[in-house]
Design a protein around this motif. Structure first.
Motif, PDB file in Angstrom:
ATOM      1  N   LEU A 112     -21.198 -43.493 -37.791  1.00 38.46           N
ATOM      2  CA  LEU A 112     -19.885 -44.120 -37.603  1.00 38.46           C
ATOM      3  C   LEU A 112     -19.701 -45.303 -38.550  1.00 38.46           C
ATOM      4  O   LEU A 112     -18.612 -45.513 -39.095  1.00 38.46           O
ATOM      5  CB  LEU A 112     -19.708 -44.568 -36.152  1.00 38.46           C
ATOM      6  N   ALA A 113     -20.770 -46.070 -38.753  1.00 42.51           N
ATOM      7  CA  ALA A 113     -20.699 -47.189 -39.698  1.00 42.51           C
ATOM      8  C   ALA A 113     -20.425 -46.683 -41.112  1.00 42.51           C
ATOM      9  O   ALA A 113     -19.633 -47.283 -41.853  1.00 42.51           O
ATOM     10  CB  ALA A 113     -21.991 -48.012 -39.656  1.00 42.51           C
ATOM     11  N   PHE A 114     -21.078 -45.579 -41.498  1.00 44.03           N
ATOM     12  CA  PHE A 114     -20.818 -44.993 -42.817  1.00 44.03           C
ATOM     13  C   PHE A 114     -19.352 -44.568 -42.946  1.00 44.03           C
ATOM     14  O   PHE A 114     -18.703 -44.849 -43.956  1.00 44.03           O
ATOM     15  CB  PHE A 114     -21.710 -43.776 -43.069  1.00 44.03           C
ATOM     16  N   ILE A 115     -18.845 -43.889 -41.943  1.00 46.22           N
ATOM     17  CA  ILE A 115     -17.449 -43.425 -41.978  1.00 46.22           C
ATOM     18  C   ILE A 115     -16.505 -44.616 -42.107  1.00 46.22           C
ATOM     19  O   ILE A 115     -15.595 -44.623 -42.940  1.00 46.22           O
ATOM     20  CB  ILE A 115     -17.122 -42.580 -40.726  1.00 46.22           C
ATOM     21  N   ALA A 116     -16.743 -45.641 -41.293  1.00 41.08           N
ATOM     22  CA  ALA A 116     -15.902 -46.838 -41.350  1.00 41.08           C
ATOM     23  C   ALA A 116     -16.005 -47.511 -42.713  1.00 41.08           C
ATOM     24  O   ALA A 116     -14.996 -47.990 -43.264  1.00 41.08           O
ATOM     25  CB  ALA A 116     -16.293 -47.811 -40.235  1.00 41.08           C
ATOM     26  N   ALA A 117     -17.206 -47.556 -43.279  1.00 44.59           N
ATOM     27  CA  ALA A 117     -17.386 -48.177 -44.590  1.00 44.59           C
ATOM     28  C   ALA A 117     -16.561 -47.468 -45.651  1.00 44.59           C
ATOM     29  O   ALA A 117     -15.905 -48.116 -46.480  1.00 44.59           O
ATOM     30  CB  ALA A 117     -18.870 -48.166 -44.976  1.00 44.59           C
ATOM     31  N   TRP A 118     -16.586 -46.138 -45.637  1.00 44.28           N
ATOM     32  CA  TRP A 118     -15.805 -45.377 -46.620  1.00 44.28           C
ATOM     33  C   TRP A 118     -14.306 -45.627 -46.429  1.00 44.28           C
ATOM     34  O   TRP A 118     -13.555 -45.710 -47.412  1.00 44.28           O
ATOM     35  CB  TRP A 118     -16.124 -43.892 -46.534  1.00 44.28           C
ATOM     36  N   ILE A 119     -13.874 -45.749 -45.176  1.00 45.50           N
ATOM     37  CA  ILE A 119     -12.457 -46.041 -44.911  1.00 45.50           C
ATOM     38  C   ILE A 119     -12.097 -47.424 -45.453  1.00 45.50           C
ATOM     39  O   ILE A 119     -11.068 -47.594 -46.124  1.00 45.50           O
ATOM     40  CB  ILE A 119     -12.146 -45.916 -43.403  1.00 45.50           C
ATOM     41  N   PHE A 120     -12.947 -48.422 -45.192  1.00 49.23           N
ATOM     42  CA  PHE A 120     -12.676 -49.772 -45.701  1.00 49.23           C
ATOM     43  C   PHE A 120     -12.714 -49.810 -47.229  1.00 49.23           C
ATOM     44  O   PHE A 120     -11.937 -50.540 -47.854  1.00 49.23           O
ATOM     45  CB  PHE A 120     -13.636 -50.795 -45.096  1.00 49.23           C
ATOM     46  N   LEU A 121     -13.592 -49.033 -47.832  1.00 45.76           N
ATOM     47  CA  LEU A 121     -13.631 -48.955 -49.289  1.00 45.76           C
ATOM     48  C   LEU A 121     -12.310 -48.389 -49.815  1.00 45.76           C
ATOM     49  O   LEU A 121     -11.725 -48.922 -50.767  1.00 45.76           O
ATOM     50  CB  LEU A 121     -14.818 -48.096 -49.740  1.00 45.76           C
ATOM     51  N   ALA A 122     -11.817 -47.334 -49.172  1.00 43.34           N
ATOM     52  CA  ALA A 122     -10.526 -46.743 -49.567  1.00 43.34           C
ATOM     53  C   ALA A 122      -9.388 -47.750 -49.390  1.00 43.34           C
ATOM     54  O   ALA A 122      -8.512 -47.868 -50.259  1.00 43.34           O
ATOM     55  CB  ALA A 122     -10.254 -45.479 -48.754  1.00 43.34           C
ATOM     56  N   LEU A 123      -9.401 -48.480 -48.277  1.00 39.79           N
ATOM     57  CA  LEU A 123      -8.372 -49.490 -48.053  1.00 39.79           C
ATOM     58  C   LEU A 123      -8.438 -50.581 -49.121  1.00 39.79           C
ATOM     59  O   LEU A 123      -7.408 -51.073 -49.585  1.00 39.79           O
ATOM     60  CB  LEU A 123      -8.516 -50.107 -46.659  1.00 39.79           C
ATOM     61  N   GLY A 124      -9.648 -50.952 -49.506  1.00 43.01           N
ATOM     62  CA  GLY A 124      -9.809 -51.943 -50.560  1.00 43.01           C
ATOM     63  C   GLY A 124      -9.264 -51.451 -51.886  1.00 43.01           C
ATOM     64  O   GLY A 124      -8.596 -52.199 -52.611  1.00 43.01           O
ATOM     65  N   PHE A 125      -9.530 -50.176 -52.215  1.00 42.20           N
ATOM     66  CA  PHE A 125      -8.982 -49.602 -53.443  1.00 42.20           C
ATOM     67  C   PHE A 125      -7.459 -49.634 -53.409  1.00 42.20           C
ATOM     68  O   PHE A 125      -6.805 -49.985 -54.382  1.00 42.20           O
ATOM     69  CB  PHE A 125      -9.443 -48.151 -53.636  1.00 42.20           C
ATOM     70  N   ARG A 126      -6.923 -49.246 -52.269  1.00 43.81           N
ATOM     71  CA  ARG A 126      -5.467 -49.194 -52.130  1.00 43.81           C
ATOM     72  C   ARG A 126      -4.848 -50.583 -52.273  1.00 43.81           C
ATOM     73  O   ARG A 126      -3.874 -50.770 -52.990  1.00 43.81           O
ATOM     74  CB  ARG A 126      -5.109 -48.564 -50.786  1.00 43.81           C
ATOM     75  N   LYS A 127      -5.457 -51.553 -51.610  1.00 41.51           N
ATOM     76  CA  LYS A 127      -4.948 -52.930 -51.659  1.00 41.51           C
ATOM     77  C   LYS A 127      -5.114 -53.511 -53.071  1.00 41.51           C
ATOM     78  O   LYS A 127      -4.213 -54.164 -53.579  1.00 41.51           O
ATOM     79  CB  LYS A 127      -5.692 -53.782 -50.635  1.00 41.51           C
ATOM     80  N   ALA A 128      -6.254 -53.258 -53.696  1.00 37.87           N
ATOM     81  CA  ALA A 128      -6.495 -53.763 -55.052  1.00 37.87           C
ATOM     82  C   ALA A 128      -5.502 -53.150 -56.036  1.00 37.87           C
ATOM     83  O   ALA A 128      -5.024 -53.833 -56.946  1.00 37.87           O
ATOM     84  CB  ALA A 128      -7.929 -53.456 -55.474  1.00 37.87           C
ATOM     85  N   HIS A 129      -5.172 -51.893 -55.834  1.00 41.85           N
ATOM     86  CA  HIS A 129      -4.209 -51.216 -56.730  1.00 41.85           C
ATOM     87  C   HIS A 129      -2.833 -51.835 -56.569  1.00 41.85           C
ATOM     88  O   HIS A 129      -2.118 -52.016 -57.548  1.00 41.85           O
ATOM     89  CB  HIS A 129      -4.188 -49.711 -56.421  1.00 41.85           C
ATOM     90  N   LYS A 130      -2.432 -52.186 -55.350  1.00 37.45           N
ATOM     91  CA  LYS A 130      -1.123 -52.805 -55.124  1.00 37.45           C
ATOM     92  C   LYS A 130      -1.062 -54.180 -55.763  1.00 37.45           C
ATOM     93  O   LYS A 130      -0.026 -54.571 -56.278  1.00 37.45           O
ATOM     94  CB  LYS A 130      -0.842 -52.904 -53.622  1.00 37.45           C
ATOM     95  N   VAL A 131      -2.173 -54.928 -55.744  1.00 38.77           N
ATOM     96  CA  VAL A 131      -2.216 -56.262 -56.341  1.00 38.77           C
ATOM     97  C   VAL A 131      -2.032 -56.167 -57.848  1.00 38.77           C
ATOM     98  O   VAL A 131      -1.369 -57.002 -58.458  1.00 38.77           O
ATOM     99  CB  VAL A 131      -3.560 -56.971 -55.994  1.00 38.77           C
ATOM    100  N   GLU A 132      -2.625 -55.146 -58.477  1.00 32.90           N
ATOM    101  CA  GLU A 132      -2.543 -54.987 -59.929  1.00 32.90           C
ATOM    102  C   GLU A 132      -1.147 -54.597 -60.390  1.00 32.90           C
ATOM    103  O   GLU A 132      -0.759 -54.908 -61.508  1.00 32.90           O
ATOM    104  CB  GLU A 132      -3.555 -53.934 -60.396  1.00 32.90           C
ATOM    105  N   ASN A 133      -0.392 -53.897 -59.550  1.00 32.73           N
ATOM    106  CA  ASN A 133       0.943 -53.421 -59.955  1.00 32.73           C
ATOM    107  C   ASN A 133       1.993 -54.444 -59.692  1.00 32.73           C
ATOM    108  O   ASN A 133       2.199 -55.256 -59.085  1.00 32.73           O
ATOM    109  CB  ASN A 133       1.311 -52.117 -59.262  1.00 32.73           C
TER     110      ASN A 133
END
Length: 133
Positions: A112-133
């Motif tokens: 479950l921790a692994f699954i959550a980590a991958w979700i948070f990583l995806a959220l970070g990518f998404r948020k970082a992409h919005k900051v760059e645009n």
């Protein structure tokens, strides 16, 4: 914080190599094939998530997102709670202490921790992409 995650990834990677070599050579003669498979699964998942943790550290260096920090902590937690019990069960089996199978019940928490980590990583990518645009 990114240096901490990168250093931890390197050390956990080193540990995975050592544990994998031990399993492939010494442990093979000491435990059943089923326990050896469980041990190898622990090593494999540790390796996968070492690379994910390193990626997370690099992401934090570039874009210090709170989501990335959470992902890094969860990857470490997952390694401890998923791979750790598999190692302990195998070592206890090698020592002849077979009544401790309940330790395996901890591994789903690591998953479950692994699954959550991958979700948070995806959220970070998404948020970082919005900051760059």
């Amino acid at each position: 914080m990114h240096k901490g995650f990168l250093t931890t990834a390197a050390l956990l990677g080193c540990l995975a190599v050592a544990l994998g070599a031990f399993g492939a050579h010494a442990l093979k003669a000491m435990v059943t094939e089923q326990m050896l498979n469980a041990y190898e699964t622990g090593v494999r998942y540790q390796f996968y998530h070492v690379f994910a943790l390193a990626l997370t550290g690099l992401c934090i260096k570039q874009t210090p997102q709170p989501y990335f920090h959470t992902a890094g902590r969860l990857f470490i937690t997952g390694i401890i709670l998923f791979s750790g019990p598999l190692y302990v069960m195998t070592w206890l089996d090698a020592a002849g202490m077979t009544g401790m199978k309940w330790i395996g019940a901890i591994t789903p928490l690591g998953g479950l921790a692994f699954i959550a980590a991958w979700i948070f990583l995806a959220l970070g990518f998404r948020k970082a992409h919005k900051v760059e645009n």
